[in-house]
Design a protein around this motif. Structure first.
Motif, PDB file in Angstrom:
ATOM      1  N   GLN A  53      25.673  -0.401  -6.697  1.00 25.21           N
ATOM      2  CA  GLN A  53      27.082  -0.550  -7.040  1.00 25.21           C
ATOM      3  C   GLN A  53      27.275  -0.747  -8.538  1.00 25.21           C
ATOM      4  O   GLN A  53      28.210  -0.183  -9.128  1.00 25.21           O
ATOM      5  CB  GLN A  53      27.719  -1.698  -6.267  1.00 25.21           C
ATOM      6  N   LEU A  54      26.423  -1.529  -9.167  1.00 28.57           N
ATOM      7  CA  LEU A  54      26.523  -1.713 -10.615  1.00 28.57           C
ATOM      8  C   LEU A  54      26.337  -0.377 -11.334  1.00 28.57           C
ATOM      9  O   LEU A  54      27.071  -0.060 -12.280  1.00 28.57           O
ATOM     10  CB  LEU A  54      25.488  -2.728 -11.104  1.00 28.57           C
ATOM     11  N   THR A  55      25.373   0.402 -10.897  1.00 26.96           N
ATOM     12  CA  THR A  55      25.131   1.716 -11.498  1.00 26.96           C
ATOM     13  C   THR A  55      26.317   2.635 -11.254  1.00 26.96           C
ATOM     14  O   THR A  55      26.730   3.375 -12.148  1.00 26.96           O
ATOM     15  CB  THR A  55      23.835   2.324 -10.930  1.00 26.96           C
ATOM     16  N   ASP A  56      26.876   2.578 -10.064  1.00 24.29           N
ATOM     17  CA  ASP A  56      28.051   3.390  -9.757  1.00 24.29           C
ATOM     18  C   ASP A  56      29.216   3.018 -10.670  1.00 24.29           C
ATOM     19  O   ASP A  56      29.930   3.898 -11.170  1.00 24.29           O
ATOM     20  CB  ASP A  56      28.439   3.194  -8.287  1.00 24.29           C
ATOM     21  N   ASP A  57      29.390   1.737 -10.914  1.00 26.33           N
ATOM     22  CA  ASP A  57      30.456   1.279 -11.803  1.00 26.33           C
ATOM     23  C   ASP A  57      30.224   1.772 -13.232  1.00 26.33           C
ATOM     24  O   ASP A  57      31.177   2.134 -13.931  1.00 26.33           O
ATOM     25  CB  ASP A  57      30.551  -0.243 -11.789  1.00 26.33           C
ATOM     26  N   VAL A 128      25.563  -4.817 -18.494  1.00 24.34           N
ATOM     27  CA  VAL A 128      25.675  -4.461 -17.075  1.00 24.34           C
ATOM     28  C   VAL A 128      24.489  -3.588 -16.661  1.00 24.34           C
ATOM     29  O   VAL A 128      23.967  -3.732 -15.553  1.00 24.34           O
ATOM     30  CB  VAL A 128      27.034  -3.798 -16.770  1.00 24.34           C
ATOM     31  N   GLN A 129      24.038  -2.709 -17.557  1.00 21.38           N
ATOM     32  CA  GLN A 129      22.831  -1.929 -17.270  1.00 21.38           C
ATOM     33  C   GLN A 129      21.641  -2.864 -17.064  1.00 21.38           C
ATOM     34  O   GLN A 129      20.829  -2.654 -16.161  1.00 21.38           O
ATOM     35  CB  GLN A 129      22.540  -0.939 -18.399  1.00 21.38           C
ATOM     36  N   GLN A 130      21.559  -3.903 -17.874  1.00 21.02           N
ATOM     37  CA  GLN A 130      20.477  -4.870 -17.724  1.00 21.02           C
ATOM     38  C   GLN A 130      20.593  -5.609 -16.397  1.00 21.02           C
ATOM     39  O   GLN A 130      19.594  -5.872 -15.732  1.00 21.02           O
ATOM     40  CB  GLN A 130      20.471  -5.868 -18.883  1.00 21.02           C
ATOM     41  N   ALA A 132      21.876  -4.438 -13.640  1.00 22.00           N
ATOM     42  CA  ALA A 132      21.413  -3.495 -12.612  1.00 22.00           C
ATOM     43  C   ALA A 132      19.883  -3.432 -12.605  1.00 22.00           C
ATOM     44  O   ALA A 132      19.259  -3.427 -11.532  1.00 22.00           O
ATOM     45  CB  ALA A 132      22.014  -2.115 -12.846  1.00 22.00           C
ATOM     46  N   HIS A 133      19.295  -3.411 -13.779  1.00 22.31           N
ATOM     47  CA  HIS A 133      17.834  -3.389 -13.883  1.00 22.31           C
ATOM     48  C   HIS A 133      17.232  -4.651 -13.267  1.00 22.31           C
ATOM     49  O   HIS A 133      16.217  -4.590 -12.555  1.00 22.31           O
ATOM     50  CB  HIS A 133      17.414  -3.256 -15.350  1.00 22.31           C
ATOM     51  N   ASP A 134      17.845  -5.799 -13.520  1.00 23.34           N
ATOM     52  CA  ASP A 134      17.365  -7.058 -12.940  1.00 23.34           C
ATOM     53  C   ASP A 134      17.408  -7.014 -11.413  1.00 23.34           C
ATOM     54  O   ASP A 134      16.490  -7.500 -10.738  1.00 23.34           O
ATOM     55  CB  ASP A 134      18.191  -8.237 -13.441  1.00 23.34           C
ATOM     56  N   GLN A 135      18.469  -6.430 -10.865  1.00 26.73           N
ATOM     57  CA  GLN A 135      18.583  -6.316  -9.409  1.00 26.73           C
ATOM     58  C   GLN A 135      17.487  -5.398  -8.864  1.00 26.73           C
ATOM     59  O   GLN A 135      16.927  -5.661  -7.798  1.00 26.73           O
ATOM     60  CB  GLN A 135      19.963  -5.785  -9.009  1.00 26.73           C
ATOM     61  N   ILE A 136      17.180  -4.347  -9.588  1.00 26.90           N
ATOM     62  CA  ILE A 136      16.108  -3.435  -9.190  1.00 26.90           C
ATOM     63  C   ILE A 136      14.767  -4.175  -9.165  1.00 26.90           C
ATOM     64  O   ILE A 136      13.969  -4.014  -8.243  1.00 26.90           O
ATOM     65  CB  ILE A 136      16.045  -2.219 -10.148  1.00 26.90           C
ATOM     66  N   ILE A 162      17.756   4.839  -8.354  1.00 26.70           N
ATOM     67  CA  ILE A 162      19.058   4.179  -8.520  1.00 26.70           C
ATOM     68  C   ILE A 162      19.473   4.127  -9.995  1.00 26.70           C
ATOM     69  O   ILE A 162      20.599   4.466 -10.348  1.00 26.70           O
ATOM     70  CB  ILE A 162      19.047   2.755  -7.920  1.00 26.70           C
ATOM     71  N   LEU A 163      18.581   3.715 -10.862  1.00 26.75           N
ATOM     72  CA  LEU A 163      18.924   3.583 -12.287  1.00 26.75           C
ATOM     73  C   LEU A 163      18.990   4.921 -13.006  1.00 26.75           C
ATOM     74  O   LEU A 163      19.590   5.012 -14.075  1.00 26.75           O
ATOM     75  CB  LEU A 163      17.924   2.664 -12.992  1.00 26.75           C
ATOM     76  N   GLN A 164      18.386   5.955 -12.432  1.00 28.63           N
ATOM     77  CA  GLN A 164      18.344   7.251 -13.090  1.00 28.63           C
ATOM     78  C   GLN A 164      19.405   8.220 -12.583  1.00 28.63           C
ATOM     79  O   GLN A 164      19.588   9.281 -13.170  1.00 28.63           O
ATOM     80  CB  GLN A 164      16.969   7.889 -12.895  1.00 28.63           C
ATOM     81  N   ARG A 165      20.105   7.866 -11.550  1.00 25.40           N
ATOM     82  CA  ARG A 165      21.034   8.813 -10.952  1.00 25.40           C
ATOM     83  C   ARG A 165      22.186   9.148 -11.886  1.00 25.40           C
ATOM     84  O   ARG A 165      22.571   8.342 -12.746  1.00 25.40           O
ATOM     85  CB  ARG A 165      21.535   8.328  -9.602  1.00 25.40           C
TER      86      ARG A 165
END
Length: 167
Positions: A53-57, A128-130, A132-136, A162-165
Motif C-alpha cells: 500500500q505504501l508503494t501504491d501510494d 515514505v520509500q524508506q 516501505a523498505h522497512d516493512q519489506i 513490491i518495491l520495484q513495481r
C-alpha cells in the motif's frame, strides 16, 4: 485534512494489510503448517500488505501514468489522503497551503505541481520509500521462521517485486 498517520495505518491495515495476511494464513492452514509457521506466514502477509500500500501510494505521486494506468495524484483528487500527503499537511512551511488546496478542491496544474515539488523537496517521498523498505525487511524476517523450501524462496522474490513495481 485532519487525518493522522495512525488513522492512515488503521485504514490500510483494514484495506490491504489484513487482507494479504489472511490470504497467506489461509494458504498456510490449507497446507497444514505448524502454528508457529502459520503465524510467520500471517505476519509476512501483514507486512507485505503495508509495503504494497505504501508503494501504491508513492506510485500515485511519482509513477508514470502510462505504466500505472491512472493520472498522477488521482488518489488526492478523489479524496483519498495517502501517507505522503498526510505528512505534507503537517509540514510547518507547506502544510497550510496544502490544506487549503485540498479543502477548496483546487487541483489546478499549478497546485498539483506545488504538492509534488513540496513532497520531494522536504524529503517526504524518500521517507515514505524508506518506510516501505522497512516493512519489506520485516516481512523478510518472518520468512526465517519457515523451512528452507522453494515456497520460501518464492515469497522472498515476491517481496522484492513490491518495491520495484511500476504499476
Amino acid at each position: 485534512t485532519n487525518l493522522t498517520e495512525v488513522d492512515y495505518f488503521t485504514y490500510i491495515h483494514k484495506k490491504t494489510a489484513f487482507f494479504l495476511s489472511a490470504c497467506c494464513l489461509a494458504g498456510a492452514q490449507v497446507c497444514e503448517m505448524p502454528l508457529d509457521q502459520q503465524r510467520c506466514v500471517s505476519s509476512f502477509g501483514l507486512q507485505l500488505g503495508y509495503a504494497f500500500q505504501l508503494t501504491d501510494d508513492l506510485l500515485d505521486l511519482i509513477g508514470d501514468p502510462q505504466e500505472t494506468g491512472k493520472p498522477v495524484l488521482q488518489d488526492l483528487t478523489e479524496g483519498y489522503l495517502t501517507l505522503p500527503v498526510i505528512r505534507l499537511l503537517r509540514h510547518p512551511v507547506h502544510g497550510q497551503r496544502t490544506a487549503s488546496i485540498i479543502k477548496q478542491r483546487d487541483f489546478s496544474e499549478e497546485n498539483m505541481t506545488f504538492i509534488k515539488n513540496a513532497l520531494d523537496k522536504e524529503g517526504i517521498l524518500s521517507s515514505v520509500q524508506q518506510k516501505a523498505h522497512d516493512q519489506i525487511m520485516r516481512a523478510k524476517e518472518n520468512l526465517w521462521g519457515l523451512p528452507n523450501i522453494p515456497a520460501r524462496m518464492l515469497l522472498a522474490r515476491l517481496v522484492g517485486y513490491i518495491l520495484q513495481r511500476k504499476s
